[in-house]
Write an enzyme that holds these catalytic residues in place. Structure first.
Site, mmCIF file in Angstrom:
data_model
loop_
_atom_site.group_PDB
_atom_site.id
_atom_site.type_symbol
_atom_site.label_atom_id
_atom_site.label_comp_id
_atom_site.label_asym_id
_atom_site.label_seq_id
_atom_site.Cartn_x
_atom_site.Cartn_y
_atom_site.Cartn_z
ATOM 1 N N GLY A 33 46.713 -8.179 -41.198
ATOM 2 C CA GLY A 33 46.933 -8.980 -42.478
ATOM 3 C C GLY A 33 47.663 -8.327 -43.659
ATOM 4 N N ASN A 34 48.156 -9.115 -44.637
ATOM 5 C CA ASN A 34 48.810 -8.430 -45.510
ATOM 6 C C ASN A 34 48.859 -9.475 -46.914
ATOM 7 O OD1 ASN A 34 51.367 -10.036 -44.565
ATOM 8 N ND2 ASN A 34 50.891 -8.433 -42.869
ATOM 9 N N GLY A 50 50.277 -0.064 -41.764
ATOM 10 C CA GLY A 50 49.475 1.191 -40.904
ATOM 11 C C GLY A 50 48.574 1.630 -41.756
ATOM 12 N N SER A 78 55.009 -4.580 -42.122
ATOM 13 C CA SER A 78 55.887 -4.971 -41.441
ATOM 14 C C SER A 78 56.387 -6.429 -41.532
ATOM 15 C CB SER A 78 55.806 -4.661 -39.847
ATOM 16 O OG SER A 78 54.396 -5.424 -39.625
ATOM 17 N N GLU A 79 55.601 -7.295 -42.059
ATOM 18 C CA GLU A 79 55.753 -8.759 -42.241
ATOM 19 C C GLU A 79 56.478 -8.991 -43.529
ATOM 20 O OE1 GLU A 79 55.135 -10.404 -39.835
ATOM 21 O OE2 GLU A 79 53.145 -9.869 -38.784
ATOM 22 N N HIS A 98 48.648 -13.158 -45.563
ATOM 23 C CA HIS A 98 48.678 -13.508 -44.234
ATOM 24 C C HIS A 98 47.552 -12.760 -43.422
ATOM 25 C CE1 HIS A 98 49.801 -13.322 -40.144
ATOM 26 N NE2 HIS A 98 50.036 -12.020 -40.253
ATOM 27 N N HIS A 164 49.147 -16.464 -33.386
ATOM 28 C CA HIS A 164 49.359 -15.063 -34.425
ATOM 29 C C HIS A 164 48.247 -15.299 -35.332
ATOM 30 C CE1 HIS A 164 52.492 -12.398 -36.603
ATOM 31 N NE2 HIS A 164 51.238 -12.319 -37.069
#
Length: 433
Positions: A33-34, A50, A78-79, A98, A164
């Site tokens: 998640g982000n 990370g 990374s998203e 997300h 996803h």
């Protein structure tokens, strides 16, 4: 729990508060998640890649400048590409979430979208929902596919990502978070209802009936006073609302708590304030059938008033949407509390009342409470009462635990409830009326 005031808090602080809520609610993992916010300068603030989501601090949040310059001690998520793509497609949106919450992932991996007509407020909160085809996580291709959903459907603010998870945007972070939490709740409710039987969904007309039910014409009074006993009740209500959120018994977009004050006067939560962030000053005083000036009480205020006037033994009421109880509210399957002695002693035989009665016949619901402390309102909520807020909250916990046990038992085998004689023995032994 820290209050989220988007007008005053720095983007890094906002992100830290919300990612903590999401993680502690079991809606994301340490690495999954982000969250991002785009500020008025065009800077995008985003969670790092990370780094443990359970221990992020504002110093960990990364700032990506419009020219691509990265400021912060870590790499951005990374998203990031699809966050950036969404902001480019939808310039009015300033926040993106997300994550991989379990129930929405269940829909993602079966290539389905949850029907938000399962509860009354979700259609308004969530809006229409899209579905983005699969691509490699973190890739430009995934960003393009997600952005295309938001571009081609300007009314979408939520998209299920094939195999996803989910991505949601909002005009601010609280808007996005409420959408995220409510959509996951709908998914859980549908799954719980399907475990028991078949979900029943509300019609658009029924949802419109709910949306029109705010008491905008309630009489107001001036000269409000806040003596110490009144202020103590405000603090208690806030404490219990936040506790309910912490324990998954209430979500930001729904939940009402009231406590009797003096005589038939009482204090009640308002609509429109995210339940995680409610403060004593938000609570509404209802006195002599009138509301303190400048405030709007819960849409169920007339029902609370009817209950307090008819039941001098009731001193507090909670109306909320715990996920397992809502499985029974939305499937029509009987909520049989004759499971363990405590459940029946606390709740007795809990009835379900058809949707819409709460808008048309408060007396019918109030009369039902002469023989039981709780009722289920179909496709709406559970209503719990008690002689004090702690007892009411305890009954709510027992009800949700019982509902969870029943749902977990459904795949195992047929329910073997306590029989009538055993119930009568409980009635005598524990002086249950």
């Amino acid at each position: 729990m820290k209050q989220l005031d988007t007008k005053l808090m720095h983007p890094a602080d906002q992100i830290t508060v919300v990612i903590s809520r999401i993680y502690r609610s079991g809606l994301t993992t340490t690495s999954g998640g982000n969250i991002s916010i785009k500020d008025e300068n065009g800077d995008i603030w985003i969670t790092p890649g990370g780094i443990d989501k359970g221990s992020l601090t504002p110093k960990d949040i990364i700032c990506v400048k419009p020219d691509g310059t990265i400021i912060g001690p870590h790499k951005p998520s990374s998203e990031f590409p699809f966050h950036k793509a969404i902001y480019e497609m939808r310039p009015k949106m300033t926040a993106v979430i997300h994550a991989h919450p379990p129930a929405l992932v269940s829909f993602s991996i079966t290539h389905q979208i949850p029907n938000t007509n399962i509860i009354p407020q979700a259609k308004r909160v969530c809006g229409k929902i899209g579905f983005a085809p699969y691509d490699v996580p973190g890739s430009q291709g995934l960003g393009q596919k997600i952005a295309a959903e938001f571009k081609n459907h300007p009314d979408y603010k939520a998209v299920i990502m094939e195999n996803h998870g989910v991505v949601l945007c909002g005009e601010d972070l609280m808007d996005a978070y409420q959408r995220f939490e409510t959509l996951e709740f709908c998914a859980r409710t549908v799954i719980n209802a399907k475990t028991l039987g078949e979900p029943t969904y509300l019609t658009d007309d029924q949802i419109e009936q709910h949306e029109k039910s705010l008491p905008t014409d309630y009489p107001h009074f001036m000269g409000v006073t806040y003596p110490s006993d009144e202020r103590a009740i405000r603090s208690l209500i806030v404490k219990m609302v936040r506790r309910a959120c912490d324990q998954g018994l209430m979500i930001s977009s729904y939940g009402t708590v009231s406590v009797r004050w003096r005589g038939n006067d009482f204090l009640i939560t308002p609509p429109g304030v995210p339940r995680w962030d409610i403060e004593p000053g938000n609570i509404v005083q209802v006195k002599n059938g009138m509301v303190e000036a400048g405030k709007i009480p819960s849409r169920s205020v007339a029902l609370h008033q009817e209950i307090y006037q008819s039941h001098p033994e009731i001193n507090s009421i909670i109306i909320t949407q715990p996920p397992h109880l809502m499985g029974f509210c939305t499937s029509g399957v009987k909520f049989n509390v004759r499971t363990i002695p405590e459940s029946w002693i606390f709740l007795k035989d809990t009835p379900i009342i058809p949707f819409g009665v709460q808008y048309e016949d408060n007396k019918k619901i109030s009369d039902t409470l002469k023989s039981v402390p709780a009722v289920l309102l179909a496709n709406d909520s559970v209503l719990i009462t008690g002689d004090g807020l702690l007892q009411t909250f305890d009954r709510l916990e027992v009800a949700e635990f019982s509902a969870k046990s029943l749902i977990m038992a459904a795949p195992i085998g047929e329910l073997k409830p306590i029989n009538d004689k055993e119930v009568e023995d409980l009635r005598v032994a524990f002086h249950v009326k």
